[in-house]
Each structure stands twice: as C-alpha cells, then as structure tokens.
Design an enzyme around this catalytic site. Structure first.
Site, PDB file in Angstrom:
ATOM      1  CG  HIS A 200      -9.611  -6.046   2.113  1.00 34.62           C
ATOM      2  ND1 HIS A 200      -9.777  -7.173   2.893  1.00 34.62           N
ATOM      3  CD2 HIS A 200      -8.294  -5.761   2.118  1.00 34.62           C
ATOM      4  CE1 HIS A 200      -8.594  -7.539   3.363  1.00 34.62           C
ATOM      5  NE2 HIS A 200      -7.679  -6.710   2.903  1.00 34.62           N
TER       6      HIS A 200
ATOM      7  CG  ASN B 167      -0.535  -7.025  -1.043  1.00 37.61           C
ATOM      8  OD1 ASN B 167      -1.133  -7.706  -1.884  1.00 37.61           O
ATOM      9  ND2 ASN B 167      -0.978  -6.847   0.188  1.00 37.61           N
TER      10      ASN B 167
ATOM     11  CD  GLU C 278      -4.284  -7.951   2.378  1.00 39.47           C
ATOM     12  OE1 GLU C 278      -5.104  -7.236   2.973  1.00 39.47           O
ATOM     13  OE2 GLU C 278      -3.065  -7.713   2.351  1.00 39.47           O
TER      14      GLU C 278
ATOM     15  CG  ASP D 177     -12.296  -9.325   3.360  1.00 40.19           C
ATOM     16  OD1 ASP D 177     -12.364  -8.367   2.572  1.00 40.19           O
ATOM     17  OD2 ASP D 177     -11.739  -9.239   4.481  1.00 40.19           O
TER      18      ASP D 177
ATOM     19  CD  GLU E 163      -2.814  -1.080   2.493  1.00 41.51           C
ATOM     20  OE1 GLU E 163      -2.730  -0.120   3.268  1.00 41.51           O
ATOM     21  OE2 GLU E 163      -3.619  -2.009   2.657  1.00 41.51           O
TER      22      GLU E 163
HETATM   23  C1  XIL Z   1      -5.131  -6.240   9.129  1.00 36.24           C
HETATM   24  C2  XIL Z   1      -5.315  -7.450  10.026  1.00 36.24           C
HETATM   25  O1  XIL Z   1      -6.309  -8.272   9.469  1.00 36.24           O
HETATM   26  C3  XIL Z   1      -5.676  -7.044  11.430  1.00 36.24           C
HETATM   27  O2  XIL Z   1      -5.615  -8.166  12.292  1.00 36.24           O
HETATM   28  C4  XIL Z   1      -4.730  -5.963  11.941  1.00 36.24           C
HETATM   29  O3  XIL Z   1      -5.215  -5.483  13.166  1.00 36.24           O
HETATM   30  C5  XIL Z   1      -4.604  -4.819  10.970  1.00 36.24           C
HETATM   31  O4  XIL Z   1      -4.217  -5.310   9.694  1.00 36.24           O
HETATM   32  N1  XIL Z   1      -4.469  -4.613   4.306  1.00 36.24           N
HETATM   33  C6  XIL Z   1      -3.388  -5.391   4.658  1.00 36.24           C
HETATM   34  C7  XIL Z   1      -3.456  -6.234   5.869  1.00 36.24           C
HETATM   35  O5  XIL Z   1      -2.418  -5.473   3.902  1.00 36.24           O
HETATM   36  O6  XIL Z   1      -2.211  -6.395   6.497  1.00 36.24           O
HETATM   37  C8  XIL Z   1      -4.472  -5.723   6.864  1.00 36.24           C
HETATM   38  O7  XIL Z   1      -4.581  -6.685   7.897  1.00 36.24           O
HETATM   39  C9  XIL Z   1      -5.797  -5.453   6.187  1.00 36.24           C
HETATM   40  C10 XIL Z   1      -5.648  -4.408   5.109  1.00 36.24           C
END
Ligand code: XIL
Length: 360
Positions: free
Chosen positions: A238, A202, A267, A269, A154
């Site tokens: 996400h 990423n 990631e 969801d 990011e």
């Molecule tokens: C999130 C985790 O799921 C949580 O447990 C933590 O508190 C914060 O980070 N993008 C990412 C991940 O690259 O590392 C993040 O994970 C979610 C957003």
C-alpha cells in the site's frame, strides 16, 4: 524553457493520449502476463459481481483473485458456533468459471475479528482451540480451491517486534513473550490442514529494506532452517509515496527468494492526494503513479521467485483507500471510476510485455 501553464497542458495531453491508447489497443493484463510466469490478481468483493462492468473487467484482466474481506474472521465467523462460507464460496465459483487462481486471506490477524472473539475473556487454552479449529476448518473447506493462503497477516510492528494481539499475548495461544513462536504454530497447523496449499506470511510496510523487513527475513530464514512449513512472503505494497525506492524493493525480493520461498505482491495500490476543493487528483500525479506501478512490476519480474502481482481492488470506484484516509487520498488503482484504464495500467502492461519469455 516551457512555462508551468504549458507544462500542465502537455501533461494533460499526455494523460489523454495514453488513456485512449490503453482503452483501444492493448491486450488484457492476464494475457500480457501469460508468458512471464507471474499471476496478475486483484482483491474482489463478491457483492459486486452482479455489476456487469465489474465482473467483466475482473474476468478479462486477471488470472488471480483474492477476497478483500470475504474469508476474514469477521465475515466467516459472525458467531462462534458456525462458519459462513457463502461469500468466500462465491469468490471461488467466480474464479473457477473464469480459469483463475484464488489466494486465501487471512487466517490469523489482530484486525477484522468479530466482537465475540475480541471482547470475551477467553483463556489461552480456549483461544488455542479456536484458532486451530479455524485454520483447520477453513483450509479443509477450501482445499484444492485456494492455492495459497495468507496464514498470518501483519504480526510485526515497525521495529520488527511481535504486535500485541489476541493470538500473541492478549492472552495469546500459549506463546506470549516468545517472539514468532505463535506464528510458527499457525503455520504448522496450516500445513497439517491442507498439505497442498502454499503457506504465506503477509506483511505491510516491509517491502523495502527496513527494520520490519529485516525481521521478516530473519523469521523466514529461521523457519526455513528449522523446517517450519512456510512457502512464501506476501508484500502488501500500500504505497503513498511517489518517490518510492523500487531498487530497495528489488533487493528485498532478492534476499527473500534466495531463502527458497516465493514472493507475492499482494495488495498493491498507490494512493494520490485529493484536492480538498473538488476531490480531483493532479494529472501529473497519475503519470508519477504509473512510474511506481511500473517499478513494482519490474522489481517482481526480475526475480523468478516473485510469482504474483496483485492489486487491492482494481477500480477507483471501489477502493479501501477513501475511507481509510478519511477521503483525503484516492485514485490508487489502475482503472478509474468508470473502469477506464489509467496510465498505471498501461505501465503494467508495457512492463509485462517487455518481459515475455524471460522467466522459466
Ligand atoms: C481492508 C479492506 O480493504 C477493507 O474493506 C476492510 O474494511 C478492512 O481491511 N491490509 C490487509 C487487508 O491485509 O486485509 C486490509 O483490507 C487492508 C490492509
């Protein structure tokens, strides 16, 4: 014409039938993905391996795991002078015991850093030394165990410009105001540290076609043209919209893989709104959610360079979405809170099964 009441009842019936079918008959995800050339993964929390249903489901369903937090700075670097590999090592041990790959996450990010790092006034030279040391030590420790690393996470804002961060410009490692030059430095250090690992950039919200994904594309093209070592792009996914434009995701995967890099969905969801009265989701939304999961898997499988599909956790019992959305959204993952597969799971299985043998 069916009235709204019958419509709702029919949907409820469909959800029950689909869930029951999934629970009894389908092969696990990793088996369904076996011949597609794609790894199916999940983010994991090692503290939960002691819960039998948790670890059994991970072992049965997935061929890839990634620590959700266990390899981040705030876990590994609780203090400046030492590295605590215990939680990350647990993930690696679990993966080895169950024949899985491990993705490493993440070495450079402006979040999830310890306070000693963000609240001290380090100089550029000190930060540069700290980051070089961190990348080198982590990658050497996990060499041949972590097959792919999110080297930088990011780095860009929604307009595609570099975000403020300790590594970029606060005060940065020496490339403030120079665009993605600090990202390039991190990738160069990463390749030196472990020539065997695949190196990924990423990113969030750069899945489809927009200014951020254009900027990612331009950065990767530039890196490839100049021989900066980069092997892949992680698309986080996400998702909170049920009307997702999966064709745009497919087009983005196509242009990235055409540069010769791999794409991992890292990631995934798909969060749903929760009824404030009872915390429940609409059954209709579970079916629409399944459609989104199906669309994402489909988009990946259409491109040989898309080589992993990973969800951010797998059971609604443990998902970051609840706290992240202040409990307004949830039910984002393919298994419910009791580890029962949801329609989203079935959709993934079906899409994978339909593609058997179609990838090299
Ligand atoms: C999130 C985790 O799921 C949580 O447990 C933590 O508190 C914060 O980070 N993008 C990412 C991940 O690259 O590392 C993040 O994970 C979610 C957003």
């Amino acid at each position: 014409m069916m009235g709204p009441c019958c419509h709702a009842r029919l949907l409820r019936f469909l959800v029950i039938v689909l869930t029951a079918a999934v629970a009894t008959s389908s092969p696990p995800l990793r088996q369904a993905a076996d011949q597609t050339g794609v790894l199916v993964g999940t983010a994991v929390r090692p503290s939960l391996f002691s819960e039998a249903a948790y670890s059994q489901t991970v072992a049965r369903e997935f061929s890839l795991v990634e620590p959700e937090d266990a390899m981040k700075w705030w876990v590994v670097r609780r203090n400046q002078d030492s590295f605590d590999f215990r939680e990350g090592d647990e993930v690696v041990r679990f993966a080895l015991a169950h024949g899985m790959h491990v993705r490493g996450h993440c070495l450079v990010w402006d979040h999830n850093n310890p306070e000693w790092l963000t609240q001290s006034n380090f100089t550029t030279a000190q930060l540069s030394h700290l980051l070089h040391e961190h990348i080198t030590t982590m990658m050497k420790h996990y060499s041949r165990q972590v097959f792919a690393w999110d080297v930088v996470n990011e780095a860009l804002d929604e307009n595609g410009s570099p975000k403020d961060s300790p590594w970029y410009n606060q005060p940065g490692i020496g490339f403030a105001g120079k665009g993605t030059a600090y990202v390039e430095q991190a990738f160069r250090w990463a390749r030196e540290a472990d020539p065997h690992a695949l190196l990924f950039y990423n990113e969030a919200e750069g899945e489809g076609l927009n200014r951020k994904s254009d900027a990612i594309y331009a950065m990767v093209r530039d890196f490839r043209e100049r021989g900066v070592p980069i092997d892949g792009v992680g698309l986080q996914m996400h998702i909170s919209r049920l009307d997702l434009d999966t064709a745009a995701i497919g087009a983005n995967i196509a242009r990235l893989t055409a540069l010769g890099v791999q794409v991992h969905i890292t990631e995934l969801d798909v969060s749903l709104p929760l009824d404030p009265a009872n915390g429940q989701v609409r059954e209709e939304d579970l079916l629409r959610q399944a459609e989104v999961y199906r669309g994402v898997v489909h988009a990946c499988l259409q491109h040989p360079g898309c080589t992993a599909i990973q969800t951010w956790g797998f059971t609604d019992k443990y998902s970051w979405i609840g706290s992240h959305s202040h409990q307004t959204r949830g039910a984002a993952l393919p298994f419910d809170r009791t580890y029962k597969p949801k329609p989203a799971y079935d959709a993934m299985i079906k899409e994978l099964a339909a593609r058997h043998g179609m990838k090299p």
